[in-house]
Each structure stands twice: as structure tokens, then as C-alpha cells.
Enzyme design. Structure first.
Site, PDB file in Angstrom:
ATOM      1  CE  LYS A  59     -14.190  11.092   3.885  1.00 40.57           C
ATOM      2  NZ  LYS A  59     -13.785  10.964   5.298  1.00 40.57           N
ATOM      3  NE  ARG A  62      -7.773  13.486   3.439  1.00 41.46           N
ATOM      4  CZ  ARG A  62      -8.180  12.227   3.404  1.00 41.46           C
ATOM      5  NH1 ARG A  62      -8.544  11.688   2.266  1.00 41.46           N
ATOM      6  NH2 ARG A  62      -8.258  11.517   4.505  1.00 41.46           N
ATOM      7  NE  ARG A  87     -11.275   3.256   9.629  1.00 43.69           N
ATOM      8  CZ  ARG A  87     -11.257   4.378   8.913  1.00 43.69           C
ATOM      9  NH1 ARG A  87     -12.324   4.738   8.227  1.00 43.69           N
ATOM     10  NH2 ARG A  87     -10.198   5.132   8.894  1.00 43.69           N
ATOM     11  NE  ARG A 126      -7.074   3.626   7.236  1.00 42.38           N
ATOM     12  CZ  ARG A 126      -7.699   4.647   6.649  1.00 42.38           C
ATOM     13  NH1 ARG A 126      -8.866   4.439   6.039  1.00 42.38           N
ATOM     14  NH2 ARG A 126      -7.192   5.849   6.684  1.00 42.38           N
ATOM     15  NE  ARG A 153      -6.416   9.218   9.299  1.00 39.72           N
ATOM     16  CZ  ARG A 153      -7.251   8.205   9.526  1.00 39.72           C
ATOM     17  NH1 ARG A 153      -7.063   7.411  10.571  1.00 39.72           N
ATOM     18  NH2 ARG A 153      -8.244   7.976   8.725  1.00 39.72           N
TER      19      ARG A 153
HETATM   20  P1  AMP Z   1      -8.262   8.031   3.964  1.00 40.68           P
HETATM   21  O1  AMP Z   1      -8.298   6.582   3.669  1.00 40.68           O
HETATM   22  O2  AMP Z   1      -9.130   8.850   3.043  1.00 40.68           O
HETATM   23  O3  AMP Z   1      -8.546   8.333   5.424  1.00 40.68           O
HETATM   24  O4  AMP Z   1      -6.765   8.524   3.694  1.00 40.68           O
HETATM   25  C1  AMP Z   1      -5.678   7.985   4.415  1.00 40.68           C
HETATM   26  C2  AMP Z   1      -4.469   8.884   4.250  1.00 40.68           C
HETATM   27  O5  AMP Z   1      -4.102   8.940   2.867  1.00 40.68           O
HETATM   28  C3  AMP Z   1      -4.658  10.331   4.660  1.00 40.68           C
HETATM   29  O6  AMP Z   1      -4.459  10.521   6.054  1.00 40.68           O
HETATM   30  C4  AMP Z   1      -3.590  11.025   3.810  1.00 40.68           C
HETATM   31  O7  AMP Z   1      -2.307  10.826   4.350  1.00 40.68           O
HETATM   32  C5  AMP Z   1      -3.657  10.241   2.520  1.00 40.68           C
HETATM   33  N1  AMP Z   1      -4.635  10.817   1.576  1.00 40.68           N
HETATM   34  C6  AMP Z   1      -5.785  10.235   1.114  1.00 40.68           C
HETATM   35  N2  AMP Z   1      -6.417  11.024   0.262  1.00 40.68           N
HETATM   36  C7  AMP Z   1      -5.675  12.150   0.158  1.00 40.68           C
HETATM   37  C8  AMP Z   1      -5.819  13.369  -0.568  1.00 40.68           C
HETATM   38  N3  AMP Z   1      -6.889  13.596  -1.371  1.00 40.68           N
HETATM   39  N4  AMP Z   1      -4.849  14.312  -0.423  1.00 40.68           N
HETATM   40  C9  AMP Z   1      -3.784  14.106   0.358  1.00 40.68           C
HETATM   41  N5  AMP Z   1      -3.588  12.998   1.093  1.00 40.68           N
HETATM   42  C10 AMP Z   1      -4.535  12.017   0.994  1.00 40.68           C
END
Ligand code: AMP
Length: 226
Positions: free
Chosen positions: A17, A92, A131, A164, A175
Site C-alpha cells: 500500500k 483500520r 523491508r 521498522r 499485526r
Molecule cells: P502502518 O505503518 O500502517 O503499518 O502502521 C503501523 C502501526 O501504527 C500499526 O501497527 C498500528 O499500531 C498503528 N496504526 C497505523 N494506522 C492506524 C490506524 N488507522 N488505526 C489504528 N492504529 C494505526
């Protein structure tokens, strides 16, 4: 330039994404709204929000809806969001999706279009394990599928590449579970309102991009000539 309908890129972590959202945002000249990036930024700056979010993110769980929604509302209120935007990693949860539709409606934005990225589990695990992200510009690489020209260094700005903390295998498992439990129901949610498209996220990056542009055109999300 701009988008008539906001695009929501939906899919598990590692589905591609972020890579696609960055390209689409450039193409349509609209902001890329990644709640994950915004939260990591808050952590880097040591804000109150960052302090609350950090331990939750380190466990691979979702940050509470209210915190994420406050971030998104603030971002959508800035002038550059008026041209449209690409959501990556948001919404989400069903509650986030419902709030988003209220926010969009009240600000006169078009109906969003969700695009689901389908990728099998084995490929997701490999992508997340491989990654590396640029510590300056945020460009992502994959040591198996899309390695940088020089190991450990970003092709674009020479930034140091870092892994990360939540890409560690034990966090990745949580996750993916959080995705299945809380986010996957959004596929049906958007299907029911006839606002869902699907792409094969296992295809090469350029091919996924081509399909996304075609979908945006066909659904009227983008201007026909873009
Ligand atoms: P991402 O970079 O999108 O994989 O997000 C990394 C982490 O940020 C996720 O595992 C969540 O802990 C938090 N996070 C990101 N976006 C959201 C969201 N829309 N709602 C809740 N937690 C989020």
C-alpha cells in the site's frame, strides 16, 4: 490534477500500500495520508500522542480510534487536502470508516473508493522481513524484491536505511492478526456500499500501479485523462 474521490488503500501490512500510495500521490498531486507515518512522526518528535502510541505500536496492536481520528481530522483540514487524498493504513476499524464517511460528508468530499490489495500470507511475511525504510524520505525497499542499488543506502536521497521495530517476526504476527480481526471486515463494509475494488498485490509494482490508475479512471475517482 487532483482526485474526485478519495482513495483508500486497504490490505494487510506488507501488501504494498505504501509503495503504491506514494506513487499515486505524486501522479495526482494530492497528499499521501499514512496514519502509520503520522504516528511514527509523533513518536520521533516525542509528542504526547507519540508517547501514548509507541508501546501499542511496538506490540503490533491498533492505536485507539479517537487518537487516530484526531490526527486525520487535523490533516484533512489543511488546504492541500482540498484536492483529494490517498489514505494508506486508514481506516483500520469499522468505527474509523464510519467516522471517516461522516467527516468526508460534512466537508463536501466525494464518496471514497476502497481498493483491496490481495497478497498471500507467505509473501507478506517475506516482504515484511525484508523491508528497509529510508530514515530521511521514507522510501521503502525490499532486500528480496526491490533492493536498493547500494546496500543500506536510499537510491533517492542517500539516507540510511533502517528496519521498522514492528517488522520483527513476533510483532508481525500480531499485526497480521489485528488486520484479520479488526480491518478485514472493512472489505465487506465497502463492498456493501458498492465502493470496493480489488487488485492483485502480488503483481510487480509497475503492474499494480497500472491497474490502480485504470481503476481510478473507470470509477471516476480520477480525471479521465490522468
Ligand atoms: P502502518 O505503518 O500502517 O503499518 O502502521 C503501523 C502501526 O501504527 C500499526 O501497527 C498500528 O499500531 C498503528 N496504526 C497505523 N494506522 C492506524 C490506524 N488507522 N488505526 C489504528 N492504529 C494505526
Amino acid at each position: 490534477m487532483g482526485l474526485r474521490r478519495p482513495l483508500i488503500l486497504l490490505g494487510p501490512p506488507g501488501a504494498g500500500k505504501g509503495t503504491q500510495a506514494k506513487r499515486l500521490a505524486k501522479r495526482y498531486a494530492v497528499p499521501h495520508l499514512s496514519t502509520g507515518d503520522m504516528l511514527r512522526d509523533a513518536i520521533a518528535h516525542g509528542t504526547d500522542l507519540g508517547k501514548k502510541a509507541q508501546p501499542i505500536m511496538e506490540r503490533g496492536e491498533l492505536v485507539p480510534d479517537a487518537l487516530v481520528l484526531a490526527l486525520v481530522e487535523e490533516r484533512l483540514g489543511r488546504p492541500d487536502a482540498a484536492k483529494g487524498f490517498i489514505f494508506d493504513g486508514f481506516p483500520r476499524t469499522i468505527a474509523q470508516a464510519e467516522s471517516l464517511s461522516r467527516i468526508l460528508g460534512s466537508r463536501g468530499f466525494g464518496k471514497p473508493l476502497a481498493i483491496e490489495f490481495r497478497v498471500d500470507q507467505e509473501r507478506l511475511l517475506r516482504r515484511l522481513a525484508g523491508r528497509w525504510t529510508c530514515s530521511i524520505g521514507g522510501e521503502t525497499y525490499n532486500i528480496y524484491e526491490r533492493p536498493p542499488k547500494t546496500p543500506g543506502v536510499c537510491d533517492l536521497d542517500g539516507g540510511k536505511l533502517i528496519q521498522r521495530p514492528d517488522d520483527r517476526p513476533e510483532v508481525v504476527r500480531e499485526r497480521l492478526a489485528a488486520y484479520e480481526r479488526q480491518t478485514a471486515p472493512l472489505v465487506d463494509y465497502y463492498k456493501r456500499s458498492d465502493a470496493l475494488e480489488t487488485v492483485d498485490g502480488m503483481a510487480p509494482v509497475d503492474e499494480v500501479q497500472r491497474v490502480l490508475l485504470e481503476i481510478a479512471k473507470r470509477t471516476g475517482a480520477s480525471d479521465g485523462h490522468l
